[in-house]
Each structure stands twice: as C-alpha cells, then as structure tokens.
Design an enzyme around this catalytic site. Structure first.
Site, PDB file in Angstrom:
ATOM      1  N   GLY A  28      32.823  38.330  46.961  1.00 15.03           N
ATOM      2  CA  GLY A  28      34.161  37.817  47.235  1.00 15.03           C
ATOM      3  C   GLY A  28      35.006  38.825  47.975  1.00 15.03           C
ATOM      4  O   GLY A  28      34.915  40.029  47.729  1.00 15.03           O
ATOM      5  N   ARG A  38      38.148  50.977  57.339  1.00 11.78           N
ATOM      6  CA  ARG A  38      38.821  51.887  58.273  1.00 11.78           C
ATOM      7  C   ARG A  38      38.584  53.341  57.877  1.00 11.78           C
ATOM      8  O   ARG A  38      38.307  54.198  58.732  1.00 11.78           O
ATOM      9  CB  ARG A  38      40.320  51.574  58.295  1.00 11.78           C
ATOM     10  N   ARG A  42      36.679  56.140  60.220  1.00  8.14           N
ATOM     11  CA  ARG A  42      37.411  57.290  60.764  1.00  8.14           C
ATOM     12  C   ARG A  42      36.981  58.609  60.132  1.00  8.14           C
ATOM     13  O   ARG A  42      36.945  59.635  60.814  1.00  8.14           O
ATOM     14  CB  ARG A  42      38.910  57.052  60.622  1.00  8.14           C
ATOM     15  N   ARG A  89      27.572  35.448  50.369  1.00  8.61           N
ATOM     16  CA  ARG A  89      26.608  35.598  49.280  1.00  8.61           C
ATOM     17  C   ARG A  89      25.208  35.594  49.892  1.00  8.61           C
ATOM     18  O   ARG A  89      24.983  35.042  50.955  1.00  8.61           O
ATOM     19  CB  ARG A  89      26.725  34.445  48.277  1.00  8.61           C
ATOM     20  N   ASP A 120      29.598  43.885  41.136  1.00 13.96           N
ATOM     21  CA  ASP A 120      28.335  44.211  40.472  1.00 13.96           C
ATOM     22  C   ASP A 120      27.113  43.692  41.218  1.00 13.96           C
ATOM     23  O   ASP A 120      26.088  44.372  41.304  1.00 13.96           O
ATOM     24  CB  ASP A 120      28.334  43.646  39.042  1.00 13.96           C
ATOM     25  N   THR A 142      36.740  44.163  44.156  1.00 15.70           N
ATOM     26  CA  THR A 142      36.834  42.870  43.488  1.00 15.70           C
ATOM     27  C   THR A 142      38.217  42.704  42.879  1.00 15.70           C
ATOM     28  O   THR A 142      38.756  43.651  42.296  1.00 15.70           O
ATOM     29  CB  THR A 142      35.768  42.714  42.385  1.00 15.70           C
ATOM     30  N   ASP A 144      38.831  41.020  40.326  1.00 12.98           N
ATOM     31  CA  ASP A 144      38.681  40.719  38.898  1.00 12.98           C
ATOM     32  C   ASP A 144      38.836  41.923  37.975  1.00 12.98           C
ATOM     33  O   ASP A 144      38.952  41.751  36.768  1.00 12.98           O
ATOM     34  CB  ASP A 144      37.322  40.076  38.640  1.00 12.98           C
ATOM     35  N   ASP A 146      36.680  43.879  36.877  1.00 14.69           N
ATOM     36  CA  ASP A 146      35.676  43.738  35.831  1.00 14.69           C
ATOM     37  C   ASP A 146      34.505  44.717  35.948  1.00 14.69           C
ATOM     38  O   ASP A 146      33.451  44.506  35.343  1.00 14.69           O
ATOM     39  CB  ASP A 146      35.147  42.308  35.807  1.00 14.69           C
ATOM     40  N   ARG A 179      60.005  21.792  31.507  1.00  9.56           N
ATOM     41  CA  ARG A 179      58.583  21.451  31.484  1.00  9.56           C
ATOM     42  C   ARG A 179      57.752  22.484  30.740  1.00  9.56           C
ATOM     43  O   ARG A 179      58.168  23.618  30.538  1.00  9.56           O
ATOM     44  CB  ARG A 179      58.029  21.399  32.920  1.00  9.56           C
ATOM     45  N   LYS A 231      63.943  26.194  23.432  1.00 12.08           N
ATOM     46  CA  LYS A 231      63.338  26.811  24.610  1.00 12.08           C
ATOM     47  C   LYS A 231      63.232  25.802  25.749  1.00 12.08           C
ATOM     48  O   LYS A 231      62.844  24.653  25.529  1.00 12.08           O
ATOM     49  CB  LYS A 231      61.961  27.376  24.260  1.00 12.08           C
TER      50      LYS A 231
END
Length: 337
Positions: A28, A38, A42, A89, A120, A142, A144, A146, A179, A231
């Site tokens: 991803g 970059r 360089r 991928r 990973d 990543t 994530d 993780d 809401r 609330k």
C-alpha cells in the site's frame, strides 16, 4: 588494530563494491514514500553511486520496469503524496521461482544494493532477495503503524492527521443534527489509526480489530444513556477490520430511534501532502539505508525507537509481534465517561 588510514581504505573498498542502488515501493502507498525515494537518490548520488528506480514494486521488478534516476527526477516530490515509482501487489514474488527471477534481474541491471519501502510483506520479499545475494535494506512504509520493530512508520502521521481532521468535521454536523455517527478508518488487522483518532477526536467508542467481540447491545445502551444526560452527539470510531459500518448504523438507529449515519473515510487516508514529521523521518531513513549499504550491510530493516534510528535483521524484525498499547486503550475508555 587498524589505524585511521587503514579504516578509510577499508571503507573505500566497501563503497567500491556498491556502485548501483535500486529503490522500489511495495504494498500500500503511504505519504512520505516520495521523501524516502528522494533521500535514497540524492544520498547515493552524493556518494558517487548510480541509482535505478523500479516501478510498481516487485511486480515491476519481474517485468524489468527499471529506470535510471537523477537528482532532477526527484525534484519537487518531497511534498507529494503517493509514490512516483508507483506500487503493486505481487503474488509471484511469494514463489521460489519468482524470487530467483527477481534476484537475477537485479544482477542483470547491476543493482548491488536494493532499498525496499513497504510493510511486512515487502520485508519478506527483501529477505528472500538477501538470501539470494542481493544486498537489501528495508524501510517501514505503511499507514497502519503495525511493524513491531519500530515506533514510527512512514505515512502514519499524515494518515492519522487526515482522519482526525475529517472526523472533526463529521462531529460538527453530527452535533447539529443530534446524530450518532460511525466513522470507519483504515486498519484491517491493526487498530492504531482507530485508537489514535479515538483519543484525538474524543470519541465515545472505539472498535478495534484486536477486540472483535464487542458488545453491540452494551453500545446501544450507552448511546441511550448519553442521550438521557443531554449529549448532543455520539461518535464511534470503527476500524476497517471490524467494518460493517453501514449495517451497524441501521441497527443502532432501529434500536435507539436516534438518527445514525456511517461515514467510511477509505483511501483518502492514504493520500495528501505528507506532514513535516513524515518528510523528515522518511528522508532520514532513506539516507541511512544508503549508508548501511555502503557499509556492506544487508538484510536489515530501519526502525525508530526511543528517539533513535536503529536497524534490525529482517528475520528478527519479521518474528516480532506488536500489540495495541494497553494503557492507551484503557485511558481512551475512561475518557468516554
């Protein structure tokens, strides 16, 4: 014991063995990948090395989508999201045949060292190439957060700020209409984005993939109790790994009578101009990757721990496990009282 001149000579010999460095982004995309690219280009050029960019990750490597990169090619990219090298991928890279072909292509193009930017799965490919004689250094790219061997991953800071700002806007309209809002953030297997947003946005409930068996009836009762206390809104941060946000919103509205809407932030979290932190940290990691290759190191992952840039053996890094910080999750719950 070697004197200074001997050490300098040894370093020159090591650098002489690394003449061409390749760089690819895999898995991803993440904001800050361009900053890392970059920096690799360089830093390598400053050391008198050649740099070759590999398009579309391991898929592009197997298709020989390899280009020479100059300083001009990476001008004005540090502020751009995504990756100029693109990413994809690649299931073929999981096979022994694919790995051997990739290593042969690296040798064909004279790539002495390879910098892999990804997660990973990307590290596993780098590990296989290292075992086949291609010097590899991996960077944690990543959103994530993780990867167990590092407190920082390229792209997380930008992604979490993007999500935080979007959730603030949803809360504004949620309050206006009184809401309940379910906001789904990315994180299929890891809940770091959800946890950080839950704390930063003052959410009443955080649903994490690490804790899949949440009690929906208890959640409904809490929403009703909050309404009794006056609330005006109720914010639920829902990780992608839990998902089902639209149906969840329907069930909550039916059970409570409170208008409930689901907002799925999706891939907007991957895009956008990287934050200062992602630009600086990614640049530092990219430069360090080149330095490690010039020192003759291979099969390493660069991380960030306790305020320092560190590196680990890829085998060791892949064996580490990472869990949600228990204290942070505990206090997030207490803040929702």
């Amino acid at each position: 014991m070697a004197n200074k001149a001997d050490k300098e000579k040894m370093l020159e010999e090591i650098e002489d063995r690394v003449r061409t460095i390749g760089v690819l982004t895999s898995g991803g995309d993440a904001p800050g990948m361009n900053a890392a690219i970059r920096a690799v280009v360089r830093r390598a050029l400053a050391k008198g090395l050649k740099v070759r960019g590999i398009r579309r990750g391991y898929h592009g490597l197997l298709k020989e989508e390899i280009i020479d990169l100059t300083a001009r090619d990476v001008s004005d990219i540090i502020q751009r999201g995504g990756t100029i090298l693109q990413t994809a991928r690649c299931q073929t890279m999981r096979t022994e045949e694919g790995q051997q072909k990739a290593a042969a292509i690296c040798k064909k193009y004279g790539i002495d060292g390879l910098v892999v930017i990804g997660g990973d799965g990307s590290f596993a490919g780098a590990q296989k190439l290292a075992n086949l004689g291609v010097n590899t250094i991996a960077l944690p790219g990543t959103i994530d957060l993780d990867i167990a061997c590092t407190d920082y991953t390229i792209g997380f800071d930008t992604a979490v700020n993007t999500a935080m700002e979007a959730i603030d806007k949803v809360r504004d309209t949620s309050t206006s209409h009184e809401r309940c809002s379910i906001i789904e953030v990315m994180g299929r297997d890891a809940g770091y984005l959800a946890l950080w947003c839950g704390i930063a946005n003052g959410a009443e409930k955080i649903l994490l993939p690490e804790e899949k068996d949440y009690d929906e009836q208890a959640l409904i009762e809490d929403i009703l109790e909050n309404k009794k206390r006056g609330k005006k809104n109720y914010i639920i941060i829902n990780a992608e790994g839990i998902g089902d946000s639209i149906n969840m919103a329907k069930r909550i509205e039916e059970a409570t009578g409170i208008e409930t809407r689901a907002t799925i932030l999706g891939h907007m979290q991957r895009g956008g101009s990287p934050t200062c932190k992602d630009r600086v940290y990614a640049s530092t990691m990219g430069a360090l990757a080149v330095d490690l290759l010039c020192e003759g190191k291979s099969n390493r992952v660069i991380g960030y721990q306790d305020g320092k840039y560190v590196d680990f053996d890829i085998d060791q890094a892949l064996s580490m496990k990472k869990t949600i910080p228990e204290y942070q999750y505990k206090i997030a719950k207490s803040f929702a009282i």
